[in-house]
Design an enzyme around this catalytic site. Structure first.
Site, PDB file in Angstrom:
ATOM      1  CG  ASP A 203      -1.177  -3.124  -3.954  1.00 23.88           C
ATOM      2  OD1 ASP A 203      -1.142  -2.256  -2.908  1.00 23.88           O
ATOM      3  OD2 ASP A 203      -0.755  -3.066  -4.939  1.00 23.88           O
ATOM      4  CD  GLU A 265      -4.697  -0.282  -1.504  1.00 27.75           C
ATOM      5  OE1 GLU A 265      -4.390   0.835  -1.155  1.00 27.75           O
ATOM      6  OE2 GLU A 265      -4.312  -1.180  -2.373  1.00 27.75           O
TER       7      GLU A 265
HETATM    8  C1  BGC Z   1      -0.110   0.532  -1.943  1.00 31.91           C
HETATM    9  C2  BGC Z   1       0.514   1.523  -2.134  1.00 31.91           C
HETATM   10  C3  BGC Z   1       1.217   1.081  -3.441  1.00 31.91           C
HETATM   11  C4  BGC Z   1       0.162   0.913  -4.776  1.00 31.91           C
HETATM   12  C5  BGC Z   1       0.641   0.438  -6.035  1.00 31.91           C
HETATM   13  C6  BGC Z   1      -1.213   0.541  -2.872  1.00 31.91           C
HETATM   14  O1  BGC Z   1      -2.503   0.983  -2.813  1.00 31.91           O
HETATM   15  O2  BGC Z   1      -0.931   0.416  -0.485  1.00 31.91           O
HETATM   16  O3  BGC Z   1       1.565   1.781  -1.266  1.00 31.91           O
HETATM   17  O4  BGC Z   1       2.103   2.256  -4.020  1.00 31.91           O
HETATM   18  O5  BGC Z   1      -0.812   0.210  -4.293  1.00 31.91           O
HETATM   19  O6  BGC Z   1       1.162  -0.894  -5.731  1.00 31.91           O
END
Ligand code: BGC
Length: 551
Positions: A203, A265
């Protein structure tokens, strides 16, 4: 020398399970591990290779589980650690690998570390970013950064100091200059690898390390952050120091057999920056978000695909295609309105689109075609739950039902992401369309009244349903595309993106007139029923060379 056989993760199709909305095994209206275990046969039948499960750790749910209170346990509403282990074993037995979601940029404010920090335990505050405020009596936040969800990225605590949270106040950012933080996360990875988990989605993988001194952004507009529009040069994102963390993580993964993998991500400003995360001693894959942001225009699609493949190739990584996820407007709805010339920005979608009614019939047609493009490309693909049912974004949720912190933090101006997180419809029976077994409990987000027709049960018996299209595509992908080699574009017109890989072709028509198809190929799969001879607008086909007539 025999050609090297690609590892599973280099060509995998991964299904994203948003656990809270996937399937509810205990009938309380919230998805859980029991529900996932019940539905493993569905996933195996779909033909995916792996699942990625959104955070399932204990959490006060300030941000739907991305505020983790304990990284080594399971949220009680979702089940137990024993159930989690049973799920991993059962998934493996069904030929499905399991990826978890690790949240290293921040913890929950209920995590033992943050509680210790608030209680003033010696050394505890150094695991986070605590700072005195500016101005008289320190009443101003320490810098001008804004939270991704809206409002200042700082909250003041009882003794007058401030802590940093790039997301919700319940998600304090960890200080990755602190050795304890680094050691802790390597240990958490090993904890789950030891339990058979095959890898992690990371994340906010471009977060964690901040520019030393946490300086103001150069101009005030840059202080406003958005996950999707990552700007180069923001002192909170994509700092070079983050790569050292991933070298450490890779050595943890490398201790294990079979292979354990990472998917980042990382919303960064270019594919060159993204490729840096994929150097051979760092992460295995990273989501290609330009693909998710591409409007319905052949020339943009071609450019996005070329750029992503070229950048990934510089580091020997597979490109990783994604059409949507739990943070963005569902694909059907993204394609249901007028399309810009350039990459779509999420804020643009939610805000400026508000006045334009969506044409979901058109959006569905395009989403089906986009899926065939995605699944024909080289590398790996992620399918967000409900994409295989062509579910649309639910844009008219009652305000009182909204759960996403974006809604409140934006001062009730941005409705946030709840509309893509509605519990799945499994059958045609209300209440809950089979999401919650044997119960009348209200689902945690309300489902729309017309979803019986989009349920798994309804789509099962319709040979032309999106569900059956995905099943056929995932089956055929193995023979047509999985090991087919490079993309070669075919020059067939401005509104068509058509490419060949290993003798098969994929064509998509984003224009508004029919396009003739080559006579020497036969249609292996089409995104719409009845395609013959010509490719209609908003349609894609997979073509294979006709068998040579036998002599
Ligand atoms: C997740 C989101 C989340 C954020 C903070 C991201 O990019 O996919 O759903 O709100 O990180 O953790």
């Amino acid at each position: 020398m025999a050609a090297e056989v690609p590892s599973w993760w280099q060509t995998a199709v991964v299904y994203q399970v948003y656990i809270r909305s996937f399937a509810d095994g205990n009938g309380d209206g919230i998805g859980d591990i029991a529900g996932m275990r019940d539905r493993l046969p569905y996933l195996a039948g779909l033909g995916i290779d792996a699942i990625w499960i959104n955070p399932w750790y204990p959490s006060p749910m300030a941000d739907a589980g991305y505020d983790v209170a304990d990284y080594r346990d399971i949220e009680p509403a979702y089940g137990t650690l024993d159930e989690a282990q049973a799920l991993v074993a059962e998934a493996h037995a069904a030929g499905i690998r399991v990826l978890l979601d690790i949240v290293p940029n921040h913890t929950s404010d209920q995590h033992a570390w943050f509680r210790a920090a608030l209680a003033g335990e010696p050394g505890a505050r150094q695991r986070y970013h605590f700072r005195p405020g500016r101005g008289e009596d320190g009443v101003q936040p320490p810098n001008n950064w804004q939270s991704v969800f809206g409002g200042p990225a700082w909250t003041r605590v009882a003794d007058g100091s401030w802590y940093l949270h790039l997301f919700a106040p319940g998600q304090p950012d960890l200080n990755w200059d602190n050795g304890e933080v680094r050691a802790e996360f390597e240990d958490i990875l090993a904890f789950w690898f030891d339990r058979g988990v095959d890898g992690f989605r990371i994340d906010v993988a471009h977060g964690m390390v901040k520019e030393p001194g946490l300086p103001d952004t150069r101009d005030a507009a840059e202080a406003v952050q958005s996950l999707v529009q990552s700007r180069a040069g923001h002192p909170a994102w994509d700092q070079d120091g983050v790569h050292e963390i991933y070298r450490g993580w890779r050595s943890v993964a490398n201790r294990y057999r079979p292979e354990r993998i990472f998917i980042a991500e990382a919303w960064v400003s270019s594919n060159e920056r993204l490729a840096r995360y994929l150097r051979p001693d760092e992460l295995h894959t990273a989501f290609q978000f330009d693909f998710l942001r591409a409007p319905w225009r052949a020339q943009v699609l071609r450019a996005v695909v070329d750029d992503a493949i070229a950048a990934a190739a510089t580091v020997g990584a597979p490109p990783t295609w994604v059409l949507s996820n739990h943070d963005v407007t569902r694909t059907v709805t993204r394609f249901a309105r007028s399309q810009p010339e350039h990459l779509i920005e999420t804020d643009w979608e939610r805000g400026r689109w508000a006045g334009e009614d969506p044409d979901h019939v058109l959006g569905r047609r395009r989403a089906r075609a986009a899926a065939l493009v995605q699944l024909a490309l080289p590398g790996t693909a992620y399918v967000y739950q409900g994409e295989e049912l062509a579910l649309e974004e639910i844009e008219d949720l009652p305000d009182a039902a909204r759960q996403d912190p974006t809604w409140a933090q934006s001062g009730f101006t941005d409705v946030g992401r709840d509309g893509c997180r509605i519990p799945l419809p499994w059958n045609e029976t209300e209440p809950s369309y089979g999401f919650a077994t044997e119960s009348g409990a209200a689902t945690w987000l309300p489902q729309p009244a017309h979803w019986a027709q989009h349920s798994v049960q309804a789509q099962d018996r319709d040979p032309d349903s999106t569900l059956n299209l995905y099943r056929a595509a995932l089956r055929l992908r193995r023979s047509l595309w999985r090991d087919a080699g490079d993309v070669k574009w075919l020059a067939v017109g401005a509104d068509v993106a058509a490419f060949e890989r290993g003798g098969s072709q994929c064509w998509v028509n984003t224009g508004d007139s029919d396009v003739p198809l080559p006579e020497v190929m036969s249609i292996a799969l089409a995104s719409a029923p009845g395609v013959r001879g010509v490719l209609p607008p908003d349609t894609a086909v997979w073509l294979r060379a006709d068998e040579a007539p036998s002599m």
